[in-house]
Design an enzyme around this catalytic site. Structure first.
Site, PDB file in Angstrom:
ATOM      1  N   CYS A   5      84.627 -16.574 -45.153  1.00 53.05           N
ATOM      2  CA  CYS A   5      85.019 -15.891 -44.269  1.00 53.05           C
ATOM      3  C   CYS A   5      84.022 -14.649 -43.840  1.00 53.05           C
ATOM      4  CB  CYS A   5      86.213 -14.517 -45.065  1.00 53.05           C
ATOM      5  SG  CYS A   5      87.657 -15.499 -45.681  1.00 53.05           S
ATOM      6  N   GLY A  33      85.243 -18.463 -40.153  1.00 49.69           N
ATOM      7  CA  GLY A  33      86.618 -18.489 -40.333  1.00 49.69           C
ATOM      8  C   GLY A  33      87.338 -18.443 -39.050  1.00 49.69           C
ATOM      9  N   ASN A 107      85.177 -11.335 -48.392  1.00 48.16           N
ATOM     10  CA  ASN A 107      84.570 -12.646 -47.992  1.00 48.16           C
ATOM     11  C   ASN A 107      84.267 -13.120 -49.569  1.00 48.16           C
ATOM     12  OD1 ASN A 107      81.276 -13.749 -47.275  1.00 48.16           O
ATOM     13  ND2 ASN A 107      82.992 -14.985 -47.548  1.00 48.16           N
ATOM     14  N   GLY A 108      84.581 -14.307 -49.901  1.00 44.88           N
ATOM     15  CA  GLY A 108      84.148 -14.507 -51.401  1.00 44.88           C
ATOM     16  C   GLY A 108      85.599 -14.995 -52.320  1.00 44.88           C
ATOM     17  N   CYS A 241      74.347 -17.794 -52.269  1.00 47.18           N
ATOM     18  CA  CYS A 241      74.690 -19.147 -52.043  1.00 47.18           C
ATOM     19  C   CYS A 241      73.712 -19.973 -51.121  1.00 47.18           C
ATOM     20  CB  CYS A 241      75.947 -19.133 -51.536  1.00 47.18           C
ATOM     21  SG  CYS A 241      76.416 -20.472 -50.732  1.00 47.18           S
ATOM     22  N   TYR A 247      73.936 -24.838 -44.067  1.00 47.16           N
ATOM     23  CA  TYR A 247      75.282 -25.285 -43.238  1.00 47.16           C
ATOM     24  C   TYR A 247      75.931 -23.938 -42.729  1.00 47.16           C
ATOM     25  CZ  TYR A 247      80.147 -26.960 -42.060  1.00 47.16           C
ATOM     26  OH  TYR A 247      81.060 -27.307 -41.316  1.00 47.16           O
ATOM     27  N   SER A 288      74.554 -28.351 -37.365  1.00 44.68           N
ATOM     28  CA  SER A 288      73.871 -28.177 -38.302  1.00 44.68           C
ATOM     29  C   SER A 288      72.733 -29.116 -39.022  1.00 44.68           C
ATOM     30  CB  SER A 288      74.523 -27.480 -39.655  1.00 44.68           C
ATOM     31  OG  SER A 288      75.455 -28.528 -39.956  1.00 44.68           O
ATOM     32  N   ASP A 350      72.071 -35.546 -41.375  1.00 46.13           N
ATOM     33  CA  ASP A 350      73.088 -34.472 -41.463  1.00 46.13           C
ATOM     34  C   ASP A 350      72.714 -33.566 -42.702  1.00 46.13           C
ATOM     35  OD1 ASP A 350      75.319 -33.154 -40.936  1.00 46.13           O
ATOM     36  OD2 ASP A 350      76.863 -34.856 -41.314  1.00 46.13           O
ATOM     37  N   ASP A 351      73.451 -32.477 -42.710  1.00 45.34           N
ATOM     38  CA  ASP A 351      72.982 -31.213 -43.404  1.00 45.34           C
ATOM     39  C   ASP A 351      73.413 -31.833 -44.795  1.00 45.34           C
ATOM     40  OD1 ASP A 351      75.744 -29.889 -43.845  1.00 45.34           O
ATOM     41  OD2 ASP A 351      75.440 -30.206 -41.710  1.00 45.34           O
ATOM     42  N   CYS A 387      82.532 -25.862 -55.908  1.00 46.74           N
ATOM     43  CA  CYS A 387      82.334 -24.377 -55.707  1.00 46.74           C
ATOM     44  C   CYS A 387      83.539 -23.611 -56.111  1.00 46.74           C
ATOM     45  CB  CYS A 387      81.989 -24.012 -54.397  1.00 46.74           C
ATOM     46  SG  CYS A 387      81.400 -22.190 -54.296  1.00 46.74           S
ATOM     47  N   CYS A 438      72.089 -19.518 -55.725  1.00 47.63           N
ATOM     48  CA  CYS A 438      73.106 -20.084 -56.516  1.00 47.63           C
ATOM     49  C   CYS A 438      72.855 -21.779 -56.028  1.00 47.63           C
ATOM     50  CB  CYS A 438      74.323 -20.049 -56.265  1.00 47.63           C
ATOM     51  SG  CYS A 438      75.894 -21.172 -56.999  1.00 47.63           S
ATOM     52  N   CYS A 441      76.414 -26.268 -56.948  1.00 48.98           N
ATOM     53  CA  CYS A 441      76.981 -27.516 -56.588  1.00 48.98           C
ATOM     54  C   CYS A 441      76.013 -28.735 -56.399  1.00 48.98           C
ATOM     55  CB  CYS A 441      77.721 -27.413 -55.056  1.00 48.98           C
ATOM     56  SG  CYS A 441      76.726 -26.594 -53.887  1.00 48.98           S
TER      57      CYS A 441
END
Ligand code: SF4
Length: 462
Positions: A5, A33, A107-108, A241, A247, A288, A350-351, A387, A438, A441
């Site tokens: 978001c 978003g 957001n989160g 993050c 991305y 991206s 690609d990213d 995530c 972080c 992932c």
């Protein structure tokens, strides 16, 4: 991987109405978003909140913005991570409290929102939707603290996860960031006021100068006295993050003082050093993958070329595609440049690769137009874990790198060679220490412990 978001807030010390400023701030954050958009404005006496499903310029027009008078505002664009995609879950969320009316945008993702919601339900609180933001608002409303700022801090201390939040009261604009700083949030200065935004690109569009990031565990308050701040949580590991760099964030944004585009170019340069290829040209998957492809080309000395053209107007639409169109899959978004690519050996960048299905379709498009060799390069390491902090990722069972070796993925994609950026080079590209991010992932080192029941829920139900 889907964006989360975007949040925006503005406080003007002049008499200028700020609904339009908020509109343009959200417009710059639209990539974060596309499901719903909302703006809440205070004129000092009353708060008006307008939100609807759709893109920012579908939700708002001149007349609606004129009916939102006031000098303080917050805004939100939403992609649903927790809670379904309905108008009840659109933000900002308004609640009347003993402190007066309060509006919140978030957001989160809170990893303990289920428990917090249940505690509130046990106290007889009911909810209109199923978002974390409503849980936060209800916790503030039911706090025993007499002072609003104390009530907010009291609430935040019970919230676990990644969150950047903006709050509006009749006369205050407040921004808070989680103790690890997982989701970005910045403060900007207008000639006659202040702005909060998820990304610096939203400061640029409204003519605000970047002041600083909102700190981890910090609450920044703007009222008629100006800006003041308090730190409500200290000493947690910094964990912005890393996917914001790879991305999510716009390339023209800066995160933690590092420009996103420059970081992506650097990722491409390291990728070229780690996984060189003897090819005729370098192409990137828009958008991206492009910056990394430019970096790869610069490092390798092999020319960069446009190879895949993106339909810029593919966004969220309320017209559902027919099954036949769905079968076309990625062709709705990307079209290869037939004449440029035919007979060539190419590196395509690609990213990231999530499930692998989109990459496979893109490679198949390249084969269809006669590309001789396809060498896939990925400007991030293999994604092996889900995530829980606000990014919509599939379960581990659906993540291709969680199930197949690199050679297995290469065969699945049907490419001549495959190379991923190493974790060390990713961190070096961003230019900050590994402790500052972080990376869960990629390496499963979650900065905030994820409850086992949440992990298994995600595995079973998502
Ligand atoms: S787990 Fe991945 S996507 Fe989620 S916050 Fe951490 S780095 Fe970002």
């Amino acid at each position: 991987m889907k964006e989360e978001c975007g949040v925006f807030g503005v406080y003007s010390f002049s008499d200028e109405a700020v609904a339009k400023t908020t509109f343009y701030g959200l417009f710059a954050l639209q990539h974060r978003g596309q499901e719903s958009a909302g703006i809440a404005v205070s004129d000092g006496e009353e708060i008006k909140n307008y939100k609807a499903m759709g893109l920012v310029n579908q939700v708002f027009d001149e007349k609606i913005l004129q009916n939102l008078p006031g000098k303080l505002a917050i805004g939100h664009v939403r992609y649903s991570t927790t809670g379904s995609s309905t108008i009840e879950n659109a933000q900002p969320i308004k609640m009347d409290m003993k402190y007066g009316p309060l509006v919140i945008a978030h957001n989160g993702n809170l990893i303990n929102s289920g428990d917090l919601r249940q505690e509130l339900k046990d106290k007889g609180i009911s909810f209109a939707g199923d978002t974390d933001s409503e849980v936060m608002a209800a916790m503030i409303a039911t706090s025993t603290k007499q002072d609003l700022e104390d009530a907010i801090v009291d609430t935040l201390k019970h919230c676990k996860g990644g969150f950047s939040v903006v709050i509006l009261t009749k006369d205050k604009l407040i921004a808070v960031r989680d103790p690890n700083g997982i989701r970005p949030l910045v403060v900007g200065k207008l000639p006659d006021g202040y702005v909060f935004a998820s990304e610096t690109c939203a400061l640029d569009i409204v003519g605000a100068a970047f002041m600083r990031d909102v700190g981890n565990g910090e609450m920044v308050v703007i009222d008629k006295e100006g800006l003041h701040s308090r730190t409500w949580s200290r000493g947690e590991r910094e964990a912005l993050c890393v996917f914001e760099f790879i991305y999510f964030a716009r390339p023209d944004s800066d995160l933690d003082g590092r420009n996103v585009y420059e970081a992506r170019v650097q990722m491409g340069k390291y990728l070229a050093k780690e996984h060189p290829a003897d090819v005729d040209m370098i192409i990137g998957v828009p958008d991206s993958g492009i910056a990394a492809a430019i970096g790869f080309a610069a490092e390798s000395g092999i020319p960069f070329s446009d190879g895949l053209i993106k339909n810029r107007y593919v966004g969220r639409t309320f017209i559902q595609p027919t099954q036949k169109m769905r079968d076309l899959g990625v062709k709705l978004k990307l079209n290869p440049l037939r004449e440029t690519l035919r007979g060539k050996k190419v590196v395509v960048i690609d990213d990231s690769i999530v499930r692998g299905t989109t990459s496979r379709q893109i490679i198949s498009l390249l084969r269809e137009v006669g590309v001789r060799e396809v060498h896939m390069r990925v400007s991030s390491p293999p994604i092996t874990h889900s995530c829980f902090y606000g990014i919509d990722t599939p379960t581990r069972a659906e993540l291709i790198a969680s199930n197949l070796s690199i050679e297995g993925i290469r065969k699945y994609l049907d490419v001549e060679s495959l190379g991923y950026l190493s974790l060390d080079s990713l961190v070096k590209s961003i230019g900050l220490g590994r402790r500052g991010h972080c990376l869960a992932c990629f390496n499963s080192e979650y900065p905030i412990k994820v409850p086992e029941k949440l992990k298994s829920l995600k595995l079973i139900f998502k």
